[in-house]
Design a protein around this motif. Sequence first.
Motif, PDB file in Angstrom:
ATOM      1  N   MET A 237       0.810  -1.215   0.000  1.00  0.00           N
ATOM      2  CA  MET A 237       0.000   0.000   0.000  1.00  0.00           C
ATOM      3  C   MET A 237       0.846   1.270   0.000  1.00  0.00           C
ATOM      4  N   SER A 238       2.155   1.138   0.109  1.00  0.00           N
ATOM      5  CA  SER A 238       3.033   2.300   0.227  1.00  0.00           C
ATOM      6  C   SER A 238       3.555   2.734  -1.136  1.00  0.00           C
ATOM      7  N   SER A 239       4.234   3.866  -1.153  1.00  0.00           N
ATOM      8  CA  SER A 239       4.835   4.375  -2.391  1.00  0.00           C
ATOM      9  C   SER A 239       6.044   3.551  -2.811  1.00  0.00           C
ATOM     10  N   ARG A 240       6.485   2.614  -1.967  1.00  0.00           N
ATOM     11  CA  ARG A 240       7.638   1.764  -2.281  1.00  0.00           C
ATOM     12  C   ARG A 240       7.210   0.405  -2.843  1.00  0.00           C
ATOM     13  N   SER A 241       5.946   0.278  -3.218  1.00  0.00           N
ATOM     14  CA  SER A 241       5.410  -1.030  -3.596  1.00  0.00           C
ATOM     15  C   SER A 241       6.087  -1.632  -4.822  1.00  0.00           C
ATOM     16  N   ASN A 242       6.666  -0.782  -5.679  1.00  0.00           N
ATOM     17  CA  ASN A 242       7.337  -1.315  -6.870  1.00  0.00           C
ATOM     18  C   ASN A 242       8.804  -1.635  -6.613  1.00  0.00           C
ATOM     19  N   LYS A 243       9.232  -1.537  -5.364  1.00  0.00           N
ATOM     20  CA  LYS A 243      10.600  -1.859  -4.971  1.00  0.00           C
ATOM     21  C   LYS A 243      10.582  -3.144  -4.135  1.00  0.00           C
ATOM     22  N   PRO A 244      11.766  -3.699  -3.800  1.00  0.00           N
ATOM     23  CA  PRO A 244      11.802  -5.008  -3.125  1.00  0.00           C
ATOM     24  C   PRO A 244      11.175  -5.002  -1.729  1.00  0.00           C
ATOM     25  N   PHE A 245      10.555  -6.131  -1.397  1.00  0.00           N
ATOM     26  CA  PHE A 245      10.129  -6.423  -0.023  1.00  0.00           C
ATOM     27  C   PHE A 245      11.028  -7.542   0.473  1.00  0.00           C
ATOM     28  N   VAL A 246      11.914  -7.213   1.386  1.00  0.00           N
ATOM     29  CA  VAL A 246      12.927  -8.159   1.867  1.00  0.00           C
ATOM     30  C   VAL A 246      12.590  -8.556   3.301  1.00  0.00           C
ATOM     31  N   ALA A 247      12.394  -9.858   3.520  1.00  0.00           N
ATOM     32  CA  ALA A 247      11.989 -10.349   4.840  1.00  0.00           C
ATOM     33  C   ALA A 247      13.046 -11.276   5.408  1.00  0.00           C
ATOM     34  N   ILE A 248      13.223 -11.182   6.728  1.00  0.00           N
ATOM     35  CA  ILE A 248      14.146 -12.078   7.417  1.00  0.00           C
ATOM     36  C   ILE A 248      13.589 -12.376   8.802  1.00  0.00           C
ATOM     37  N   ASN A 249      13.662 -13.641   9.187  1.00  0.00           N
ATOM     38  CA  ASN A 249      13.212 -14.054  10.515  1.00  0.00           C
ATOM     39  C   ASN A 249      14.420 -14.076  11.438  1.00  0.00           C
ATOM     40  N   CYS A 250      14.458 -13.142  12.368  1.00  0.00           N
ATOM     41  CA  CYS A 250      15.619 -13.005  13.246  1.00  0.00           C
ATOM     42  C   CYS A 250      15.794 -14.205  14.170  1.00  0.00           C
ATOM     43  N   ALA A 251      14.712 -14.936  14.440  1.00  0.00           N
ATOM     44  CA  ALA A 251      14.795 -16.084  15.346  1.00  0.00           C
ATOM     45  C   ALA A 251      15.248 -17.347  14.621  1.00  0.00           C
ATOM     46  N   ALA A 252      15.171 -17.347  13.283  1.00  0.00           N
ATOM     47  CA  ALA A 252      15.475 -18.558  12.524  1.00  0.00           C
ATOM     48  C   ALA A 252      16.938 -18.644  12.111  1.00  0.00           C
ATOM     49  N   ILE A 253      17.703 -17.561  12.323  1.00  0.00           N
ATOM     50  CA  ILE A 253      19.099 -17.525  11.892  1.00  0.00           C
ATOM     51  C   ILE A 253      19.987 -17.405  13.115  1.00  0.00           C
ATOM     52  N   PRO A 254      21.013 -18.227  13.241  1.00  0.00           N
ATOM     53  CA  PRO A 254      21.934 -18.130  14.381  1.00  0.00           C
ATOM     54  C   PRO A 254      22.517 -16.729  14.494  1.00  0.00           C
ATOM     55  N   ALA A 282      21.150  -3.840   1.961  1.00  0.00           N
ATOM     56  CA  ALA A 282      21.434  -3.293   0.634  1.00  0.00           C
ATOM     57  C   ALA A 282      20.378  -3.733  -0.369  1.00  0.00           C
ATOM     58  N   GLU A 283      19.913  -4.985  -0.248  1.00  0.00           N
ATOM     59  CA  GLU A 283      18.892  -5.476  -1.168  1.00  0.00           C
ATOM     60  C   GLU A 283      17.574  -4.721  -0.998  1.00  0.00           C
ATOM     61  N   ALA A 284      17.313  -4.220   0.201  1.00  0.00           N
ATOM     62  CA  ALA A 284      16.049  -3.517   0.474  1.00  0.00           C
ATOM     63  C   ALA A 284      16.096  -2.049   0.079  1.00  0.00           C
ATOM     64  N   ASP A 285      17.189  -1.596  -0.518  1.00  0.00           N
ATOM     65  CA  ASP A 285      17.335  -0.187  -0.897  1.00  0.00           C
ATOM     66  C   ASP A 285      16.145   0.255  -1.770  1.00  0.00           C
ATOM     67  N   GLY A 286      15.458   1.292  -1.336  1.00  0.00           N
ATOM     68  CA  GLY A 286      14.297   1.801  -2.065  1.00  0.00           C
ATOM     69  C   GLY A 286      12.997   1.114  -1.706  1.00  0.00           C
ATOM     70  N   GLY A 287      13.083  -0.038  -1.020  1.00  0.00           N
ATOM     71  CA  GLY A 287      11.887  -0.811  -0.698  1.00  0.00           C
ATOM     72  C   GLY A 287      11.651  -0.916   0.790  1.00  0.00           C
ATOM     73  N   THR A 288      11.230  -2.116   1.222  1.00  0.00           N
ATOM     74  CA  THR A 288      10.866  -2.348   2.618  1.00  0.00           C
ATOM     75  C   THR A 288      11.658  -3.521   3.184  1.00  0.00           C
ATOM     76  N   LEU A 289      12.207  -3.337   4.375  1.00  0.00           N
ATOM     77  CA  LEU A 289      12.892  -4.416   5.087  1.00  0.00           C
ATOM     78  C   LEU A 289      11.984  -4.873   6.224  1.00  0.00           C
ATOM     79  N   PHE A 290      11.661  -6.160   6.228  1.00  0.00           N
ATOM     80  CA  PHE A 290      10.804  -6.723   7.267  1.00  0.00           C
ATOM     81  C   PHE A 290      11.629  -7.613   8.172  1.00  0.00           C
ATOM     82  N   LEU A 291      11.754  -7.200   9.431  1.00  0.00           N
ATOM     83  CA  LEU A 291      12.479  -7.985  10.435  1.00  0.00           C
ATOM     84  C   LEU A 291      11.460  -8.679  11.323  1.00  0.00           C
TER      85      LEU A 291
END
Length: 513
Positions: A237-254, A282-291
């Motif tokens: 819904m944001s103005s960044r919708s045409n840029k990457p959505f990068v997700a990472i699960n902080c509990a799933a990675i050592p 860096a991959e989320a540049d211009g988009g959204t980083l989901f932690l």
Amino acid sequence: MNQWLARAVNLAAIRDTEELVEKYAAELREELGLHAVCVLLPSADGRRLVTQYEGNELSWAVDDFENPFAHVLQNPEPKLLDEKDRLYWLSDAAFCTLIKDIGCGESVLIQPLSPDAPSVHLIVVLMGKTVELSNLMQSETWLEFSKFFALQWQVASGIERQLDKESVLTESIARIRQEERAREMSVRVRTQLIGNSDVMQQVREQVITAAQSGLTVLIQGETGTGKELAAQAVHNMSSRSNKPFVAINCAAIPENLLESELFGYERGAFSGADKAKKGLLAEADGGTLFLDEIGDMSVMLQAKLLRMLETRKFRPVGAKDEIHSDFRLVAATHVHLREQVERNQFRSDLYYRLNQYPLDLPSLAERKEDLSELTLHFIDAYNKSRGTEVTGIRYAALKFLREYDFPGNVRELRNLIEFSCAQTNSGEEIDIMSFGKRTFHKKTRGGKNSSSKTEKEHPFSQIKNLRQALLNYEAAIIKSRLELYDGNKTKTAVSLNLPKRTLAHKCRKLEIQ
């Protein structure tokens, strides 16, 4: 004559009515040496004459003959009011305010001006020495100048009205487009965050507002409530919708790998780093980083994340130079971060930085009215992915689900429906037997199970009277089908493969209205 022509030229280039009136009055005062010049203009509806005089707005009704201006409009001839004539109009408070500074031996000349529009009323009021005003009434040159002003005012006024209409139209179009976009966004988010309950409608409204705000969003809710779906909706819904959505699960990675995943690393930064790797920041540049599950991040990494959020700069592991990344952060957790802060398990400064726009997701137990819609959605999704044709879920099975607390929330419901679809033949509905030996014990959140061991082992363990249970089940089916067909017994009988008379008999026997 030449001086009036030159002054008319000064008015010709002016398109602002307010500036035009000021310039016209100034030209008259300068040329004629008058005490005061005041222009009375028509109101928007044409029913009043209005003027600004020494910071005050004065007005008169065009049909109120208690003031001299209405008489001048009725009989479009100039009127010269000396001291004696003015006494007649002193009952008009606005007129008294207009002439309050007039001196001894001075008069008031009220001159109507008639542009080429019968509905437009203009009056110029001149205050000065009686002799000079009397001579002025015999002069045609100043009157021609004033008529030119009236025509010029009419042109400028028309331009302003047209500009106002265009401005209103532009604003109206912008508002319509904004409303269309809001409706479109509402429909889009409705397909991601399913449910028609009041609490879910509020969540969707908050998601749209959060998306447009550009603030860091902190999503909190129990496991399985759909936090990643909400984060994805914020991005979409944001103005960044045409840029990457990068997700990472902080509990799933050592912990020792999470830093390199986020920040990236250079070749040779550590053992096994045979080539450089771009980090998720860096991959989320211009988009959204989901932690996701940010509450499980180590305190040391929290400090690095905080600095990066403040500067939007970070240094990959083993690198010498910092990298800039313009991303929007959305974080989520199933733990209460405020309590973590109080126990010194989460940095307070990072918490306040993340909590710019808090978004709380309800548990499934808090929105049981959405269970039917969610169930049908998961059945439809299963059919599309597996090429099956499970037609729905029976009323008794749905009622059974409503009595369950779903500690795993929507994720648990989805898994259960997928399992039940696998247990159901194409062309048939999910029934209670489709649930198999799944555990359906009721549980008080945060407390002990309220069910016995027998209840855990089989969902029918509470049935003590088989005959009555069958009657109840039969009644539930008939009630459900009657609701489906809005009480039409003919359609209900056909759908259940029963004669209409038999259905009527069962309704009487089972006391179904």
